[in-house]
Design a protein around this motif. Structure first.
Motif, short mmCIF file in Angstrom:
data_model
loop_
_atom_site.label_atom_id
_atom_site.label_comp_id
_atom_site.label_asym_id
_atom_site.label_seq_id
_atom_site.Cartn_x
_atom_site.Cartn_y
_atom_site.Cartn_z
N PHE A 54 0.82 -1.22 0.00
CA PHE A 54 0.00 0.00 0.00
C PHE A 54 0.85 1.27 0.00
CE2 PHE A 54 -2.96 -3.17 1.37
CZ PHE A 54 -4.17 -2.75 0.87
N ALA A 68 0.15 0.72 5.35
CA ALA A 68 -0.99 0.07 6.01
C ALA A 68 -0.55 -1.00 7.01
CB ALA A 68 -1.95 -0.52 4.97
N LEU A 69 0.49 -0.71 7.79
CA LEU A 69 0.90 -1.65 8.84
C LEU A 69 -0.12 -1.59 9.97
CD1 LEU A 69 4.74 -0.87 9.05
CD2 LEU A 69 3.59 -2.66 7.74
N TYR A 70 -0.31 -2.73 10.64
CA TYR A 70 -1.27 -2.75 11.74
C TYR A 70 -0.64 -2.05 12.95
CZ TYR A 70 -3.02 -6.36 8.64
OH TYR A 70 -3.45 -7.04 7.52
N ASP A 71 -1.19 -0.89 13.28
CA ASP A 71 -0.61 -0.01 14.30
C ASP A 71 -0.45 -0.65 15.67
OD1 ASP A 71 -0.41 2.08 12.59
OD2 ASP A 71 -2.39 2.91 13.05
N MET A 93 0.24 -3.64 16.39
CA MET A 93 1.14 -4.80 16.44
C MET A 93 2.58 -4.37 16.21
SD MET A 93 -0.90 -7.53 14.08
CE MET A 93 -2.64 -7.86 14.25
N PHE A 121 1.18 -12.37 11.78
CA PHE A 121 -0.28 -12.43 11.69
C PHE A 121 -0.78 -13.16 10.43
CE2 PHE A 121 -4.32 -9.97 10.78
CZ PHE A 121 -5.10 -10.66 11.68
N ARG A 158 5.69 -7.82 4.75
CA ARG A 158 4.45 -8.48 5.17
C ARG A 158 3.77 -9.20 4.01
NH1 ARG A 158 -0.06 -4.75 7.66
NH2 ARG A 158 -0.24 -4.23 5.46
#
Lengths: 258, 265
Positions: A97, A101-104, A106, A114, A164
């Motif tokens: 992205f 768009a990293l999961y904040d 984590m 994940f 990721r």
């Protein structure tokens, strides 16, 4: 890093798009796009902001649905695909992205762990850790394993975003503006990383950008998206030599290419 | 699928918007019920959310419940004193706390703390493309984010309500013990004599509905947020306001239904 395009298989299409149309309200963004992506190829889609470049890869990944036309990805037509089959197909597509768009909530490790835990069953903790270490080493950020996304720089976030997607070993990579908002040195690093990913993981890629340095460094083939259609297709040099279209020339002149 | 809008409105622009919004909410709730019973189940995320939304609310709930117990007992005493009926305080507080205060106070605290958290969290994930990132990773974001949170709030609000009731009754006991010298056993014998099964049952059922409402409102506002960081702030804010508004309406409706049941009983 210089692109090595010896591995492209021109007899094997991984994506084939015909007459793709997409409109939002009354605004027609894509007016009949035709394009193929060959195995092992890096295809760069150039165009101004708002011309529908990101819409194109969002349709390929099933985030948006096409109004008309066909989109064949790895032998599957996705315009009428079931959710179950789409999810299976998505495991073979990596999407990087624009804003990573990293999961904040984590850490870097958890961001990578994940999708791996969700989709690759029966992996021991040791195997999971080995996979994560290998991918982080590939993107050159082994030391960031326990950091939170908020502690990373823009370039590092991009790298972790790419890592990721790589953790599931995709066959196709879709890069949405990989160098947007980065300084020139980091841009070169990201361009090198895109080429290294192609070399090491044997992926095919569509790279959406308006950065001509990125296009020149990473693209085996370049297409210009103008007025909802693909025009001027070829190598980077071909595209900017074959036309005296004012828009294309302005596009070229406003970027700092030696 | 064409994403084109009609240029003409069925009634008027504003009225049409209200109906479209109501339809959106209905579809959102319908999708929850469609997905909640279908595997794969997000047990791990539900447990995480129960911890985040439930267990982490305990300090605030404990403090509020205990203080409410003390204050309400203290404020009720003068009225009963004028009839020489302060011995009724345990029974009075028991009915007030279990029937009304515990479910309502817990739901309002949960609205402030939980609905806003869910709205902001999902809203920021929406605007930073994290929800799309889940989707392209073949993870159903609705099930992972929305279903897990609605289930968690639906389960945790009743549990927190019972806890609030207990803590508030302890607060009431402290006050009664201080002024009347009533023993712990005597206080709680009177408490349990005053309440019926219907009181506890209706409170728990009401709390399930409140919890479901908080979860749905927070998730809906977050999931449908737009316009960047402004949208996230708006999602958090409107989640609290809408959840509180709906909880008061539900409280009013449930009161009518429970009173009707009491008459039948």
């Amino acid at each position: 890093m210089k692109r090595n395009n010896d591995n492209i298989k021109y007899d094997s299409k991984v994506i084939s798009i015909r007459n793709l149309k997409k409109a939002f309200d009354d605004f027609e963004v894509l007016k009949g796009v035709d394009v193929d992506l060959y195995q092992g190829e890096n295809l760069v889609v150039l165009g101004r902001s708002g011309t529908g470049k990101s819409v194109l890869i969002k349709i390929i990944s099933g985030l948006l649905r096409a109004d008309e036309g066909t989109v064949n990805v790895l032998g599957q037509e996705i315009t009428n695909i079931t959710i179950k089959n789409l999810d299976r197909l998505r495991l073979k597509i990596g999407f990087s992205f624009q804003n990573s768009a990293l999961y904040d909530s984590m850490t870097v490790k958890e961001n990578l762990e994940f999708p791996l835990r969700r989709h690759v069953k029966n992996l021991s903790t040791k195997e999971v850790n080995q996979n994560i270490e290998m991918i982080l080493e590939a993107v050159g950020l082994s030391q960031a394993i326990n950091q939170m996304p908020s502690e990373l720089s823009g370039g590092q976030r991009k790298r972790i975003g790419i890592a990721r997607t790589l953790i599931l070993k995709p066959e196709i990579m879709l890069y949405d503006e990989p160098t947007a908002g980065l300084d020139p040195i980091t841009c070169i690093d990201i361009n090198n990383l895109i080429n290294e990913v192609q070399e090491r993981f044997h992926t095919s890629a569509i790279i959406i950008t308006h950065d001509l340095t990125c296009a020149k460094a990473t693209g085996d083939r370049v297409v210009m998206l103008l007025d909802g259609r693909f025009k001027y297709e070829g190598t980077f040099e071909d595209v900017f030599k074959q036309t005296d279209d004012e828009m294309v020339q302005r596009f070229h002149d406003y970027n700092f290419i030696e | 699928m064409k994403e084109k809008t009609k240029s003409k409105f069925f009634l008027s622009k504003k009225i049409d918007k209200v109906f479209i919004k109501l339809n959106d909410i209905w579809l959102f709730v319908f999708r929850f019920f469609k997905e909640v019973f279908v595997p794969p189940y997000e047990f791990k995320e539900i447990v995480n959310q129960c911890f985040e939304l439930g267990v982490r609310s305990l300090p605030l709930i404990s403090l509020t419940g205990f203080i409410i117990g003390i204050v309400f007992t203290n404020q009720s005493r003068p009225s009963l004193e004028s009839f020489g009926a302060t011995s009724w305080l345990p029974a009075l507080m028991s009915i007030a706390i279990i029937r009304a205060m515990a479910p309502l106070v817990t739901a309002l605290i949960a609205s402030g703390r939980v609905a806003s958290k869910i709205g902001a969290e999902i809203g920021s994930m929406k605007v930073s493309e994290q929800i799309e990132a889940l989707e392209v990773s073949a993870i159903n974001p609705f099930k992972y984010l929305v279903v897990s949170r609605i289930v968690a709030t639906t389960l945790m609000v009743p549990a927190l309500t019972l806890y609030t009731a207990l803590v508030a009754l302890l607060g009431a006991f402290v006050n009664v013990y201080q002024f009347e010298g009533t023993s712990f056993t005597s206080f709680f014998v009177q408490v349990f004599e005053a309440i019926t099964f219907l009181d506890v049952f209706s409170s728990v059922i009401k709390s399930f509905i409140f919890g479901f409402t908080i979860g749905v409102v927070g998730c809906y506002k977050g999931y449908t947020s737009s316009r960047g960081t402004e949208g996230v702030g708006k999602a958090a804010n409107t989640s609290v306001v809408t959840a509180m508004f709906l909880i008061f309406i539900e409280e009013l409706l449930s009161l009518q239904i429970i009173n009707a049941l009491r008459i039948v009983d």
